[in-house]
Write an enzyme that holds these catalytic residues in place. Structure first.
Site, PDB file in Angstrom:
ATOM      1  N   GLU A 490      39.316  48.364  48.693  1.00 16.27           N
ATOM      2  CA  GLU A 490      38.848  47.399  48.925  1.00 16.27           C
ATOM      3  C   GLU A 490      37.820  47.611  50.070  1.00 16.27           C
ATOM      4  O   GLU A 490      37.393  46.731  50.969  1.00 16.27           O
ATOM      5  CB  GLU A 490      39.856  46.420  49.763  1.00 16.27           C
ATOM      6  CG  GLU A 490      40.983  46.030  48.977  1.00 16.27           C
ATOM      7  CD  GLU A 490      42.142  45.432  49.650  1.00 16.27           C
ATOM      8  OE1 GLU A 490      43.044  44.535  48.861  1.00 16.27           O
ATOM      9  OE2 GLU A 490      42.379  45.572  50.769  1.00 16.27           O
ATOM     10  N   GLU A 556      44.738  44.305  42.147  1.00 23.44           N
ATOM     11  CA  GLU A 556      46.148  44.038  42.956  1.00 23.44           C
ATOM     12  C   GLU A 556      46.656  42.695  42.871  1.00 23.44           C
ATOM     13  O   GLU A 556      46.063  41.554  43.537  1.00 23.44           O
ATOM     14  CB  GLU A 556      45.850  44.411  44.401  1.00 23.44           C
ATOM     15  CG  GLU A 556      45.585  45.779  44.649  1.00 23.44           C
ATOM     16  CD  GLU A 556      45.604  46.186  46.249  1.00 23.44           C
ATOM     17  OE1 GLU A 556      45.984  45.063  46.915  1.00 23.44           O
ATOM     18  OE2 GLU A 556      44.905  47.143  46.509  1.00 23.44           O
TER      19      GLU A 556
END
Length: 883
Positions: A490, A556
């Site tokens: 991320e 995710e």
């Protein structure tokens, strides 16, 4: 824009690459052994002698503890019963944290004696595959490393030939320091974030799925080797396979190209000439080499055209054969001086942009692969890695019908043994580097010590990151399973790390794998809906997975994962076995082990009476969640999605969130819901309109198939059946017919069962699926009132490590619902772990018989029994004949 610092780092990083000071453990050296026993240790504050004295063979080591190497200080303390098991109950709170004690408390000396000598041109090399965080090394009274080693993710190699004892009796002493910045474990992701200032594992300061690891994994955490060469040292061999065109798994293959090179070092004070060579499929490939005294260089061999190659495919798409070659250096007299064995698979991985989904589409051997992945943290939070555990965990992922594992950026570049298991089971790997948005500043966070701009530049030593990245790339680049590199979780690394890595280091050292800047970048999955670009991480209404269009390649997305009652008992004390209730705070131990509330999702099955009842009902939720997740994404493949990755599929600690099997390798219903929903050829029902839908992930059309849908009442009696012939094309999802009107007509107030089957021309089952639907009020009243079923169970040992379990339900019974099968020790009733089941949480209709194959590691003459229990089936225990 000019990047003077960046350009300087690129130049420096390439100089470092050409030093060739590091070995490659994916390849196996000709003469190498591991120093994995006989170590002793003591904390620095209890040792008064310096390293040059400790490392002398005659020095007495009284009252030193046996040390676990490879391992961490905490592992050694646990193995010596100096601390309680931090994975059980609240024990972790009883162990001193390095942030409070100061680093000296966990700074330890490790000492090991070994026998080794060298004659003639023989050279002896000391290789350490991982030390956390800094270390000083002494051998026989002499300092080995002139500069203190720093960095968890960096191998070390030293030529110790001149330091060996004349009598061959040597003593090695290693002083290991914890990370400079251990971080305050204040409950944040990575604690206060400062642990990310160093090149170590930030999860050890705590995360939302783990409590802090008290020593921050300080120790000689990975393998230590002694290698002997006869002069020239071969290192970091590199094998690239090129598979042009679009291939199929079957039939004769057009040739593939094998491109190879190897680093060579001549540590002698004389020149050496000879040939670098290998043999594959009867062909000798070689090139002449001349090395000056002390010279190091990369030597490229001629390309090999491999005829009719056995291609490596991801799981679910084909077989995963592997080749072995031995790089050897043969001198002018024909004598083999050194050898490195390498295992690899022949395949080519590529990507392209899918304009329809607006996400990255991945191809293997020219064929597009719909990614069904799982996120992996690390095998064990205290770094207790074994080949057997790696094999079991990767096999579980294969058994879930997944085809990719993503290695999360807050842990490690996974070990060669992990990649060997992925090669074996056909699992693609998406490997992050060591960055995470939580520690590295993507979000404002009041729990972090430094501001976002400061955290954006973590770690402090950018050159160390580049050096380590180059080393770790070399360590694993030959593995067929390694598919993609990623800058971080991320979050991209800082520019002066990102651009050298992306534009210079990876192209030079690998050059065959796509690099994603970060795990949810727009280059991977275009974010048209806002938000973070991944998630959510909680229980969803199963309809959401079918109806809501999320990010087109979600890195995710996941849900809960509480194990069954046997699993909970392994780490929750009896007094804390209190079932969570909707809207109430959970027990303190449940909360400490990161329980995610199941909210109102348990209650439709009836409020949990106790922890055992809760665990059973949680499995129903688990199964339904993950089956729906996989089916929803698969139903929209190539239309909405090119892939997805479950967050997460395993836990390296006794956490209760996001796992398909627990830390002890005991499976739960998440695994089998995922396995069902992710079948390569699959039949399923859309919960929005009750449309029976087929999914074909394969490369060939499934022709002449019968699609059958049967609706049963809660007594297991057939109420309605529809069947039709169909065929489904390559890599697609197909809607067939709806059961909506039939379900409305039945108007079952207490719920129904819907059984789907896909049959081939021989009426063999290709895929089957059973749904349990609630009544009109959303409650599973019918399940709560389900009569007991007398399920007949029989067992037969069919081979070493394999048992056949048959489940037979009499026609006069009701449906035998949701039966858990376990293999146990007959005497202790403890489960044999790991065990692998061809299916589990199995339901058997009246008049049906089902067979489940159980595979397990043999444990001598341990008496074995099969345990079976279900929603409406009493627990049974059947002995298994050992003959």
């Amino acid at each position: 824009m000019k990047y003077p610092k960046l350009n300087r780092l690129i130049k420096t990083s390439f100089t470092l690459m050409l030093l060739f000071v590091l070995g490659n453990e994916q390849s196996i050296a000709q003469d190498q052994y591991e120093l994995n026993s006989g170590w002793q240790c003591k904390p620095l504050n209890e040792v008064t002698l310096p390293g040059d004295v400790l490392s002398k063979a005659g020095q007495e080591l009284s009252n030193w503890m046996p040390a676990t190497v490879p391992g961490t200080v905490l592992t050694t303390l646990l193995n010596n019963k100096k601390v309680p098991d931090p994975f059980y109950g609240m024990n972790n709170q009883l162990i001193k944290d390095v942030y409070n004690t100061g680093n000296a408390y966990y700074t330890y000396w490790f000492v090991k004696s070994f026998t080794q000598s060298a004659t003639g041109d023989e050279q002896i090399w000391l290789k350490l595959r991982g030390v956390n965080y800094k270390c000083e090394i002494f051998l026989n009274g002499k300092k080995v490393n002139a500069i203190t080693h720093e960095g968890m993710h960096l191998r070390q190699q030293y030529n110790i030939t001149k330091l060996l004892a004349a009598n061959g009796q040597n003593r090695l002493a290693v002083l290991v320091y914890p990370p400079d910045f251990t971080g305050e474990p204040n409950g944040g992701q990575g604690g206060d974030g400062t642990i990310a200032k160093g090149l170590t594992t930030p999860y050890t300061a705590g995360w939302d799925w783990i409590q802090p690891i008290r020593d921050r994994n300080t120790g000689i955490w990975d393998k230590v080797f002694i290698e002997k060469t006869k002069g020239v040292n071969l290192q970091n061999p590199h094998v690239i396979t090129l598979v042009p065109g679009i291939r199929l798994p079957e039939g004769t293959q057009e040739p593939a190209i094998i491109r190879t090179s190897c680093e060579m070092e001549n540590p002698l004070n004389k020149s050496v000439s000879g040939y670098l060579q290998y043999t594959l499929e009867g062909k000798l490939i070689k090139t002449a080499v001349h090395l000056k005294a002390g010279e190091k260089k990369i030597v490229k061999l001629p390309d090999l055209e491999l005829k009719n190659p056995k291609l490596w495919w991801p799981s679910g798409y084909g077989e995963h054969p592997l080749y072995n070659i031995a790089f050897s250096f043969v001198d002018a007299s024909g004598k083999t001086i050194d050898k490195e064995n390498v295992q690899f698979g022949v395949r080519e991985i590529s990507t392209r942009w899918n304009e329809r989904t607006r996400s990255r589409e991945n191809l293997v051997n020219g064929q597009k692969i719909f990614i069904k992945g799982g996120n992996w943290i690390i095998s064990d939070a205290m770094l207790r890695f074994t080949d057997e555990r790696y094999d079991a965990e990767v096999r579980f992922h294969r058994d879930m019908n997944l085809n990719l594992i993503r290695i999360w950026g807050g842990s490690i570049i996974e070990r060669p043994e992990f990649y060997q298991a992925c090669d074996k089971y056909g699992m693609l790997v998406f490997q992050d580097f060591w960055f995470s948005g939580d520690c590295n500043g993507r979000w404002e966070d009041p729990l972090k010590k430094d501001d976002q701009w400061t955290r954006r530049q973590y770690p402090n030593d950018h050159q160390l990151v580049l050096t380590a990245a180059a080393d770790q790339i070399k360590m694993i680049r030959n593995h067929a399973s390694l598919a993609f590199w990623c800058g971080g979780n991320e979050m991209t690394p800082p520019d002066d790390i990102l651009f050298p890595l992306k534009e210079k280091i990876l192209p030079e050292l690998d050059g065959t794998r796509y690099f994603f800047d970060y795990s949810n970048s727009n280059d991977m999955s275009y974010n048209s809906i806002g938000g973070n670009g991944d998630g959510p991480y909680t229980i969803q209404d199963p309809k959401i997975f079918w109806s809501y269009k999320t990010w087109p390649y979600n890195s995710e997305v996941g849900s809960v994962g509480v194990g069954d009652y046997a699993s909970l008992r392994r780490f929750i004390p009896e007094k804390n076995m209190i079932a969570p209730q909707n809207g109430q705070e959970p027990d303190s131990v449940w909360a400490y082990h990161k329980y995610i509330p199941y909210d109102h999702h348990i209650d439709p099955y009836g409020k949990a009476k106790d922890a055992e009842d809760f665990a059973m009902k949680a499995q129903l939720v688990n199964y339904d969640q993950y089956r729906s997740l996989m089916e929803g994404f698969s139903s929209h493949m190539w239309d909405w999605y090119t892939g997805m990755m479950i967050w997460k599929t395993q836990n390296p600690w006794t956490s209760m969130r996001g796992q398909m099997y627990d830390y002890y390798l005991d499976v739960n219903a998440c695994l089998y819901g995922t396995r069902k929903g992710a079948e390569p050829l699959h039949i399923m029902m859309n919960p929005l309109d009750s449309m029976v839908t087929l999914v074909n992930n394969g490369f060939s059309v499934a022709r002449n198939t019968m699609v059958r849908a049967s609706i049963y009442n809660m007594e297991g009696k057939l109420e309605h059946r529809v069947q039709a012939f169909s065929e489904i094309g390559v890599s697609t999802a197909l809607r067939t017919f709806s059961l909506n009107e039939a379900l409305k007509k039945i108007n079952a107030k207490k719920g129904v069962f819907v059984e789907l089957k896909m049959l081939n021309a021989n009426q063999q089952v290709l895929s089957e699926n059973l749904y349990w639907l609630p009544g009109q009020d959303g409650k599973y009243t019918g399940l709560q009132e389900l009569k007991s079923a007398d399920l007949k169970v029989s067992t037969k040992r069919t081979a070493q490590g394999k048992i056949e379990v048959r489940l037979k339900n009499d026609p006069a019974n009701t449906l035998a619902f949701f039966n858990r099968i376990a293999l146990v020790n007959s005497n202790t009733r403890e489960r044999i772990l790991p065990s692998f089941f061809s299916d589990n949480y199995v339901s058997v209709l009246p008049g049906e018989e089902k067979t489940v194959i159980v595979e397990f590691p043999e444990q001598g003459n341990t008496p074995l029994s099969i345990e079976v229990y279900g929603w409406n089936v009493k627990k049974q225990l059947l002995s298994v004949n050992l003959n």
